[in-house]
Enzyme design. Structure first.
Site, short mmCIF file in Angstrom:
data_model
loop_
_atom_site.label_atom_id
_atom_site.label_comp_id
_atom_site.label_asym_id
_atom_site.label_seq_id
_atom_site.Cartn_x
_atom_site.Cartn_y
_atom_site.Cartn_z
N HIS A 71 -28.76 -40.51 -80.04
CA HIS A 71 -28.69 -39.07 -80.28
C HIS A 71 -29.84 -38.64 -81.18
O HIS A 71 -30.23 -39.35 -82.11
CB HIS A 71 -27.35 -38.68 -80.91
CG HIS A 71 -27.10 -39.23 -82.28
ND1 HIS A 71 -27.45 -38.54 -83.43
CD2 HIS A 71 -26.55 -40.38 -82.70
CE1 HIS A 71 -27.12 -39.25 -84.50
NE2 HIS A 71 -26.56 -40.38 -84.09
N GLU A 103 -24.28 -35.43 -81.79
CA GLU A 103 -23.35 -36.55 -81.92
C GLU A 103 -22.58 -36.47 -83.23
O GLU A 103 -21.41 -36.86 -83.30
CB GLU A 103 -24.13 -37.87 -81.85
CG GLU A 103 -23.27 -39.12 -81.94
CD GLU A 103 -23.08 -39.65 -83.37
OE1 GLU A 103 -22.31 -40.60 -83.55
OE2 GLU A 103 -23.72 -39.07 -84.29
N GLU A 104 -23.23 -35.95 -84.26
CA GLU A 104 -22.69 -36.06 -85.61
C GLU A 104 -21.37 -35.33 -85.81
O GLU A 104 -20.53 -35.76 -86.60
CB GLU A 104 -23.72 -35.51 -86.61
CG GLU A 104 -25.01 -36.32 -86.68
CD GLU A 104 -24.82 -37.72 -87.27
OE1 GLU A 104 -23.69 -38.04 -87.69
OE2 GLU A 104 -25.80 -38.47 -87.31
N GLU A 135 -27.48 -46.85 -82.47
CA GLU A 135 -26.90 -46.00 -83.51
C GLU A 135 -27.37 -46.44 -84.88
O GLU A 135 -27.99 -47.50 -85.03
CB GLU A 135 -25.36 -46.07 -83.41
CG GLU A 135 -24.57 -45.14 -84.29
CD GLU A 135 -24.99 -43.69 -84.19
OE1 GLU A 135 -25.94 -43.34 -84.91
OE2 GLU A 135 -24.37 -42.91 -83.44
#
Length: 1007
Positions: free
Chosen positions: A198, A245-246, A271
């Site tokens: 991401h 994504e967070e 990640e």
């Protein structure tokens, strides 16, 4: 095989003194012992040189000096080896080929550009990163005709979905702008591999490790396959550069709606849950895919972390969850995991990472991608529908790495091995015990001999716990944030000394009752083996029904610990099994008892030493034997030097200690920073540190009786200095900072001109002192108000003189969030569904959250009232805009997500919707929403008008830290209160975001 350590000892374990027997007073030339034929005849000239005998006996004899030296060397080697195994510098080489050097150089430049500014989803920095990535991708896709690109901004990938957690149901609307690259394989029959990362960060971070490293790696993979000399892969590769994504894993969820996702069956998710170091294999969906990780150059992983994630001990998630649970894909989660105190803070920047870290993720990803895409793999057979007999590839995987070697095994096979060990150990031990105690009767046990080690361990553990809670926690509550291993080593020294003191104290107390044929070391080995056997039995039973939430794949060390301990026990039992039947020997008289701590060596079966003393006449004790029995006893001493202790030591201690230390190190290194998150985490970490120290001592307990007194004094001194260290060292410093969380709040229901800064931190931390020294706080003359929250946290709040500045034309905060109620409830049926419609105007904003509840709702009314939400495709309502019919059954709207003919998004859930999360890409587009809800008649005293109303609490978030310019050219910070805290906080403080934005504006409305 030599005899056990105490096969011919006198009753107190000591050696005989010189007697009137000539055989005992006669010394052989050069100090050699008598031969078996006679104690008076010197050894022949062709015997081993005297110096060699002395060396062997001094090194391998069961002597305190030899044992203590081996203990020191073992722990030194274990610590050094573990450091090397987990070190970035000692395990990774920089690229040597021109291709990889070129790819790394370009990827490192990409990482520098990605990390120039914070780039959360709700910021202009996110747009910059998106544009940058698109330009890099477009520059590469034209180099190969089989590489293509797609962008979710084509408008086909806006999604609306629900996610239920217990009784709470949240519905999310998300506008995606993922960047997706497809490297088409030469064999279209093979299912595709997805590699994903991401490109968004949190508002308070530059996102270099989370997840700039992953994004730069994806670009590196694209560069590699776009090179002219790189062959087309046989399997299709899809690269997903996903966003947001967070705060919801939205980008990965959106990808599952993309057409290119339909042929994907495998994935590698990249990640960052730390900031640098080595990327580790966090978890894998199953053994079938995990086993292929063994082919990468620098494998690094342990299923201990997998167990932590699967059992929700690690309170964060990655896109892996979406790909596995929602997409049904099989794959791996590769991530950086330390240091956590820089995670989600401004410290996650390019200064704190190394090109070596990037290369390690890049090399590992390229290797895994090449392994999966170079041709068919066994998993393709399952995808194509073939029935594989005895297939274990879908099992959970148990895995570990050591010095770039990777080991994996399916849970089914591991379960079989565990059952085998659990059965073999008793079957091998019981016959030997029957021979020893039933036939030869040459080993006598007493209750004290059996109970003293468990009693010592339990007593020492209780004392250790009391010392930890009353001294360590009170002296330095947050020390695990800084020096967790120092606490482990101090507790280890304390626990080891306590056991030495208690065990030898018991021996001193019961010395006169000590039995001749008695083997303390072997008793301890057998009892420890039984302990491991019980733990392994419990773990194996759990593995039989292994599942997410009750995962035990990280407990693999117990089978190795159990096997090593069982083997050492069998060595000792076999020694007793081949020993001649017991001779009757008199007990020691009271005057023969000697203190354990004196200038002489302590004797627990050190046979070579005993022989020397018997021959030289140096012992102060005498055997209660008739003179004619002495020669026989001396010959028995001489016939065997009992060196089985060294085999037992080398079997148990080195490898067991490494397994325990390295496993404990990884766990502590991965979670110690979470002590700043909650009181529950703090208690868990201190328990873990105590357990780590105790476990590290267990392999040494069978030999603790023979520690040199200098080692014992050293343990006491180290413990004393250690507690002084605990009392004096600072828990927070520049390398291990205090982590706090920031948000600036505006509540429009109370004021349209005031804002308040709230900072979250642990109770007992120096948070309040830090805030009291901020210039605007001191100038206000009012100290922050700190209120305790749940689980050991506190929120310190102060009125800010520095308002946020996102909308230059705004005259008050009401210009940041304006709500128009377009339609109130239109239902004439008080028992039917009610309908309302609103429009939310939020300039320069992308993210809002709405929470629902019935007006005047009682405690008895627990069900969420809202049943349907709609996000209109048209941002501005007009006369043609229609909302739902009040009769939901007549509307024909299906459960879940749907779209109407106008393209509006609808989500219906008759069990109730508690929350709606909105994420849009257009900065100034208003939200146009409608709801259907059930009136509340839970309490008869409510007025009918109140029972129909729906309370909607709206909170919108801003995060952009880009400096803006006024009309006169003056440059302003968009969030000066955050900039001030960042600038004036001490260097031992790091600041993260509290919520999805750094600024929130809230308002409540009724419809």
């Amino acid at each position: 095989m030599s005899e056990p350590e105490s096969s011919a000892l006198p009753q107190n374990g000591s050696v005989p003194a010189a007697t009137s027997s000539p055989a005992l007073n006669k010394q052989t030339p050069h100090g050699d012992h008598p031969s078996e034929s006679t104690a008076e005849t010197p050894k022949k000239s062709n015997s081993l040189p005297n110096i060699l005998l002395i060396f062997i006996r001094a090194t391998f004899g069961y002597r305190k000096t030899s044992l203590s030296l081996l203990v020191f060397l073992t722990y030194l080697v274990v610590v050094v080896l573990s450091y090397i195994d987990n070190s970035l510098d000692y395990t990774t080489l920089l690229p040597t080929t021109p291709t990889e050097r070129s790819v790394l150089r370009k990827s490192w430049l990409d990482l520098q550009n990605i990390g120039k500014q914070e780039h959360t989803y709700g910021s202009s920095g996110n747009d910059f990163v998106h544009h940058y990535l698109e330009q890099q991708i477009l520059g590469e896709v034209t180099k190969k005709k089989y590489i293509e690109y797609d962008n979710d901004l084509n408008g086909n990938n806006t999604i609306l979905y629900g996610a239920r957690s217990g009784d709470f149901n949240s519905v999310s609307y998300y506008e995606s702008n993922n960047l997706v690259v497809r490297i088409n394989g030469s064999n279209s029959e093979l299912p595709a591999l997805l590699v994903s990362s991401h490109f968004d960060s949190v508002p308070s971070s530059f996102g270099v490790t989370d997840d700039g490293m992953g994004v730069a790696t994806l670009l590196g993979i694209l560069y590699y396959y776009a090179i002219k000399t790189t062959a087309q892969p046989e399997r299709t590769i899809v690269l997903n550069f996903n966003n947001n994504e967070e705060f919801g894993l939205y980008g990965a969820t959106a990808f599952l709606s993309h057409p290119w996702s339909k042929n994907v069956r495998y994935f590698l998710n990249l990640e960052g849950t730390g900031a640098g170091g080595r990327p580790i294999l966090f978890r894998g969906t199953d053994y079938g895919i995990v086993k292929h990780f063994a082919g990468v150059r620098y494998p690094y992983g342990t299923s201990i972390f997998q167990e932590g994630f699967n059992n929700h001990l690690i309170h964060s998630e990655t896109d892996y969850k979406v790909y596995k649970e929602s997409g049904g894909l099989r794959g791996l989660d590769l991530a950086f995991y330390k240091p956590r105190d820089l995670y989600h803070t401004a410290g996650d920047n390019i200064k704190n990472v190394s090109p070596k870290s990037l290369y390690l993720m890049l090399a590992t990803s390229l290797d895994f991608t090449n392994i999966i895409t170079k041709g068919p793999i066994d998993l393709d057979n399952e995808y194509l529908g073939e029935d594989l007999q005895g297939n274990t590839s879908t099992d959970f995987a148990i895995y570990a790495s050591f010095l770039n070697y990777f080991f994996s095994i399916p849970v089914t096979d591991f379960f079989v091995f565990s059952i085998g060990l659990l059965v073999i150990v008793p079957l091998a031990s019981l016959p030997l015990l029957l021979v020893i105690f039933g036939y030869k009767k040459n080993w006598q046990l007493s209750f004290v001999n059996v109970i003293k080690l468990p009693l010592s361990v339990v007593s020492s553990a209780i004392v250790l716990h009391i010392l930890t809670e009353t001294i360590v926690v009170n002296l330095n509550e947050f020390l695990p944030n800084n020096s967790p291993l120092s606490i482990v080593f101090i507790l280890f020294a304390v626990f080891l000394f306590l056991n030495y003191f208690i065990l030898n104290g018991i021996n001193l107390l019961f010395l006169r009752y000590k039995i001749v044929n008695h083997d303390e070391k072997l008793i301890a080995i057998i009892e420890t083996s039984f302990l491991y056997w019980v733990i392994l039995l419990w773990s194996t039973i759990k593995l039989a029904n292994n599942k997410i939430g009750d995962d035990h794949t990280g407990e693999y060390p117990f089978i190795l610990l159990s096997a090593l301990q069982a083997f050492a026990a069998l060595v000792g039992l076999i020694g007793w099994g081949v020993k001649p039947p017991r001779r009757r020997v008199k007990k020691i008289t009271s005057h023969e008892a000697q203190p354990l701590l004196n200038n002489r060596e302590q004797h627990y079966g050190s046979h070579d030493l005993e022989v020397e003393r018997v021959v030289s006449g140096s012992s102060s004790l005498s055997l209660n034997l008739e003179p004619e029995e002495v020669d026989v006893k001396v010959k028995e001493y001489i016939k065997t030097f009992s060196y089985d202790w060294s085999l037992q030591f080398l079997t148990i201690v080195p490898l067991s200690t490494y397994l325990i230390y390295n496993s404990g190190y990884l766990i502590v290194d991965g979670i110690n920073k979470s002590i700043q998150e909650s009181l529950i985490a703090e208690k868990f970490i201190f328990k873990l540190l105590q357990l780590f120290a105790i476990a590290l001592t267990i392999p040494l307990l069978p030999f603790v009786y023979k520690l040199n007194r200098l080692v014992v004094y050293g343990l006491v001194g180290f413990s004393a200095v250690g507690f002084l260290f605990i009392a004096s060292v600072e828990p927070f410093d520049q390398k291990n900072p205090l982590k706090v969380r920031f948000i600036q709040k505006v509540d429009l229901d109370n004021s349209t001109t005031s804002s308040y800064v709230s900072v979250l931190g642990r109770v007992g931390s120096p948070l309040s002192h830090v805030l009291a020294d901020i210039p605007s706080v001191k100038e206000s003359g009012k100290l922050p108000v700190c209120e305790p929250l749940t689980d050991g946290n506190q929120a310190c709040t102060y009125k800010s003189a520095l308002p946020p500045y996102f909308v230059p034309e705004a005259t008050s905060f009401s210009d940041y969030l304006h709500v128009d109620v377009l339609k109130n409830s239109s239902s004439s049926n008080p028992f039917g569904l009610l309908t309302g419609e609103i429009q939310i105007k939020t300039p320069k904003n992308r993210q809002c959250t709405l929470n629902f509840k019935s007006s005047q709702s009682s405690k008895r009314h627990k069900e969420a009232p809202v049943k349907t939400v709609i996000i209109f495709n048209k941002s501005k309502p007009n006369n043609d805009t229609k909302v739902f019919s009040s009769d939901i059954s007549a509307s024909g709207i299906p459960e879940g997500f749907s779209r109407d003919k106008d393209g509006s998004f609808i989500f219906k859930d008759l069990s109730g919707i508690d929350q709606l999360q909105l994420n849009k890409l257009d900065w100034d587009k208003p939200y146009h929403l409608a709801f259907q809800w059930v009136p509340n008649f839970a309490d008869s005293e409510f007025e009918e008008s109140d029972s129909k109303k729906l309370d909607v609490s709206i909170q919108c978030f801003w995060s952009d830290l880009t400096h803006l310019s006024d009309e006169d050219g003056t440059v302003r910070s968009s969030i000066p209160a955050y900039e001030e805290l960042l600038h004036f906080s001490p260097n031992y403080v790091s600041i993260a975001n509290w919520d999805k934005g750094l600024v929130s504006v809230s308002k409540a409305v009724q419809i």
